[in-house]
Design a protein around this motif. Structure first.
Motif, PDB file in Angstrom:
ATOM      1  N   PRO A  41       2.229   3.118   2.106  1.00 27.94           N
ATOM      2  CA  PRO A  41       1.726   4.278   1.779  1.00 27.94           C
ATOM      3  C   PRO A  41       0.906   4.882   2.817  1.00 27.94           C
ATOM      4  N   VAL A  42       0.606   6.324   2.569  1.00 26.59           N
ATOM      5  CA  VAL A  42      -0.249   7.057   3.369  1.00 26.59           C
ATOM      6  C   VAL A  42      -1.338   7.707   2.620  1.00 26.59           C
ATOM      7  N   VAL A  43      -2.596   7.427   2.917  1.00 25.56           N
ATOM      8  CA  VAL A  43      -3.537   8.204   2.170  1.00 25.56           C
ATOM      9  C   VAL A  43      -4.708   8.695   3.166  1.00 25.56           C
ATOM     10  N   ARG A  44      -4.998   9.770   2.973  1.00 23.87           N
ATOM     11  CA  ARG A  44      -5.821  10.472   3.781  1.00 23.87           C
ATOM     12  C   ARG A  44      -6.636  11.506   2.971  1.00 23.87           C
ATOM     13  N   ALA A  45      -8.175  11.737   3.523  1.00 23.79           N
ATOM     14  CA  ALA A  45      -9.012  12.333   2.794  1.00 23.79           C
ATOM     15  C   ALA A  45      -9.714  13.303   3.752  1.00 23.79           C
ATOM     16  N   GLY A  46      -9.912  14.623   3.225  1.00 22.36           N
ATOM     17  CA  GLY A  46     -10.591  15.464   4.042  1.00 22.36           C
ATOM     18  C   GLY A  46     -10.312  16.873   3.663  1.00 22.36           C
ATOM     19  N   PRO A  47     -11.008  17.843   4.355  1.00 28.46           N
ATOM     20  CA  PRO A  47     -10.899  19.123   3.734  1.00 28.46           C
ATOM     21  C   PRO A  47      -9.422  19.929   4.097  1.00 28.46           C
ATOM     22  N   MET A  86       7.636  18.465  -3.768  1.00 25.20           N
ATOM     23  CA  MET A  86       6.402  19.409  -3.288  1.00 25.20           C
ATOM     24  C   MET A  86       5.651  18.129  -2.469  1.00 25.20           C
ATOM     25  N   THR A  87       4.964  18.853  -1.368  1.00 22.44           N
ATOM     26  CA  THR A  87       4.352  17.900  -0.275  1.00 22.44           C
ATOM     27  C   THR A  87       3.042  17.959  -0.669  1.00 22.44           C
ATOM     28  N   VAL A  88       2.042  17.317  -0.426  1.00 23.92           N
ATOM     29  CA  VAL A  88       0.623  17.401  -0.409  1.00 23.92           C
ATOM     30  C   VAL A  88       0.099  18.479   0.446  1.00 23.92           C
ATOM     31  N   ASN A  89       0.724  18.816   1.467  1.00 22.10           N
ATOM     32  CA  ASN A  89       0.607  19.962   2.393  1.00 22.10           C
ATOM     33  C   ASN A  89       0.837  21.460   1.664  1.00 22.10           C
ATOM     34  N   GLU A  90       1.956  21.307   0.903  1.00 23.60           N
ATOM     35  CA  GLU A  90       2.325  22.743   0.515  1.00 23.60           C
ATOM     36  C   GLU A  90       1.362  22.579  -0.928  1.00 23.60           C
ATOM     37  N   ALA A  91       1.178  21.742  -1.499  1.00 25.39           N
ATOM     38  CA  ALA A  91      -0.027  21.870  -2.933  1.00 25.39           C
ATOM     39  C   ALA A  91      -1.187  22.459  -2.245  1.00 25.39           C
ATOM     40  N   ILE A 103       1.319  12.730  -4.178  1.00 25.93           N
ATOM     41  CA  ILE A 103       0.496  12.951  -5.114  1.00 25.93           C
ATOM     42  C   ILE A 103      -0.933  13.530  -4.558  1.00 25.93           C
ATOM     43  N   LEU A 104      -1.650  14.207  -5.142  1.00 23.67           N
ATOM     44  CA  LEU A 104      -2.975  14.923  -4.539  1.00 23.67           C
ATOM     45  C   LEU A 104      -4.099  14.679  -5.511  1.00 23.67           C
ATOM     46  N   ILE A 105      -5.239  14.249  -4.774  1.00 23.71           N
ATOM     47  CA  ILE A 105      -6.418  14.142  -5.848  1.00 23.71           C
ATOM     48  C   ILE A 105      -7.360  15.178  -5.259  1.00 23.71           C
ATOM     49  N   VAL A 106      -8.192  16.030  -6.085  1.00 27.65           N
ATOM     50  CA  VAL A 106      -9.268  16.762  -5.651  1.00 27.65           C
ATOM     51  C   VAL A 106     -10.567  16.072  -6.250  1.00 27.65           C
ATOM     52  N   TYR A 114      -9.959  16.997  -0.150  1.00 26.18           N
ATOM     53  CA  TYR A 114      -8.765  16.931  -0.939  1.00 26.18           C
ATOM     54  C   TYR A 114      -8.467  15.070  -0.606  1.00 26.18           C
ATOM     55  N   VAL A 115      -7.703  14.511  -1.373  1.00 24.00           N
ATOM     56  CA  VAL A 115      -7.288  13.253  -0.893  1.00 24.00           C
ATOM     57  C   VAL A 115      -5.834  12.972  -1.417  1.00 24.00           C
ATOM     58  N   GLY A 116      -4.870  13.129  -0.353  1.00 21.62           N
ATOM     59  CA  GLY A 116      -3.389  13.117  -0.429  1.00 21.62           C
ATOM     60  C   GLY A 116      -2.886  11.590  -0.105  1.00 21.62           C
ATOM     61  N   ILE A 117      -2.079  11.394  -1.200  1.00 23.70           N
ATOM     62  CA  ILE A 117      -1.349  10.105  -1.088  1.00 23.70           C
ATOM     63  C   ILE A 117       0.258  10.160  -1.137  1.00 23.70           C
ATOM     64  N   ALA A 118       0.733   9.494  -0.144  1.00 18.01           N
ATOM     65  CA  ALA A 118       2.098   9.516  -0.375  1.00 18.01           C
ATOM     66  C   ALA A 118       2.851   7.930  -0.485  1.00 18.01           C
ATOM     67  N   ARG A 119       3.963   7.987  -1.051  1.00 18.78           N
ATOM     68  CA  ARG A 119       4.719   6.635  -1.212  1.00 18.78           C
ATOM     69  C   ARG A 119       3.865   5.509  -2.014  1.00 18.78           C
ATOM     70  N   ALA A 120       3.181   5.777  -2.759  1.00 17.60           N
ATOM     71  CA  ALA A 120       2.439   4.563  -3.370  1.00 17.60           C
ATOM     72  C   ALA A 120       3.530   3.775  -4.010  1.00 17.60           C
ATOM     73  N   GLY A 121       2.643   2.344  -3.782  1.00 16.69           N
ATOM     74  CA  GLY A 121       3.787   1.194  -4.057  1.00 16.69           C
ATOM     75  C   GLY A 121       4.623   0.699  -3.219  1.00 16.69           C
ATOM     76  N   SER A 122       4.750   1.561  -2.171  1.00 19.47           N
ATOM     77  CA  SER A 122       5.669   1.034  -0.751  1.00 19.47           C
ATOM     78  C   SER A 122       4.859   0.038   0.192  1.00 19.47           C
ATOM     79  N   ALA A 123       5.558  -0.373   1.110  1.00 19.06           N
ATOM     80  CA  ALA A 123       4.573  -1.088   2.156  1.00 19.06           C
ATOM     81  C   ALA A 123       3.939  -0.355   3.125  1.00 19.06           C
TER      82      ALA A 123
END
Length: 250
Positions: A207-213, A173-178, A228-231, A196-205
């Motif tokens: 990672p993508v971190v994006r916050a917004g509505p 599942m992707t952040v967008n789908e969730a 993974i997602l944070i609310v 929302y705060v969406g995070i992709a590929r934590a621990g990699s060289a």
């Protein structure tokens, strides 16, 4: 002996030196393949790195039919590997209890966990997180709304919510789908999720971190898994500054 070893977040090099030493000296190596995965490596690479064949176990192998694994641990040194930290998952705690009931000694070598990594990537403080939840892929006659209940309960206490995203074999599942699923639940219940705060590929060289509505997140390309997602709940000033600096919050 059964040793639970956390492999960290992304690739074969995330394991600790202690964990690697124990893996290389083990008689048999099992890898749990259903709660999370190391997306930066493959089973064959792990086998070459460890100098051991790796036997992948799925949920039924661990939860319903752990006999072979426990037999190996009863007669030699077996290691049970998983991405992240071994004891974040209740199924692993249950396996350790089963081993103890058979008189099998156990040990744990901890690894970096997404639970702490999201705090560093997002700047949201770990003591301000409430109960976590999971968003599953909808099925024909099953589409639970319990994740929204957890989020609303946490928001009522000004707490953040860590939202785990479903993994099914090779479907992630992707952040967008969730976010789309949560927005549908929120609309049906007449509530609003402002951020929302969406995070992709934590621990990699990279990672993508994006916050917004929701609208901002829907337009963001987070790239390959794992996501993974944070609310967030109510933000502290430093949390807001961190998200503005490192996650594009406007």
């Amino acid at each position: 002996m059964l040793t639970f070893i956390g492999l960290g977040l992304f690739d074969k090099e995330d394991v600790s030196e202690k964990g690697l030493r124990i893996i290389r000296s083990a008689d048999v190596v099992f890898l749990e393949g259903y709660t999370s995965k190391l997306m930066g490596t493959a089973k064959e690479e792990l086998e070459a790195f460890y100098g051991h064949p790796v036997r992948v176990l799925m949920r039924a192998d661990v939860e319903q039919h752990p006999g072979e694994l426990l037999d190996c641990a009863a007669h030699g040194n077996a290691v049970f590997l998983c991405a992240g930290d071994p004891m974040v998952s209740t199924t692993h705690a249950d396996l350790r209890i089963r081993a103890a009931e058979r008189g099998i000694p156990t040990a744990i070598v901890h690894g970096a966990s997404i639970v702490s990594a999201v705090c560093g990537l997002s700047g949201l403080q770990n003591y301000r997180f409430g109960k976590s939840c999971s968003v599953p892929f909808p099925q024909a006659h099953w589409n639970p709304t319990s994740p929204l209940d957890v989020i609303c309960e946490n928001q009522g206490q000004r707490l953040h919510t860590l939202v785990y995203l479903d993994i099914q074999d090779t479907r992630y599942m992707t952040v967008n789908e969730a976010v789309g699923l949560l927005e549908g639940m929120a609309e049906r219940k007449g509530v609003t999720i402002p951020l929302y705060v969406g995070i992709a590929r934590a621990g990699s060289a990279s990672p993508v971190v994006r916050a917004g509505p929701a609208g901002t997140i829907a337009k963001t390309d987070f790239g390959p898994p794992l996501h993974i997602l944070i609310v967030p709940g109510e933000l502290h000033d430093m949390e807001r500054q961190y998200l503005e600096r490192f996650a594009g919050l406007c």
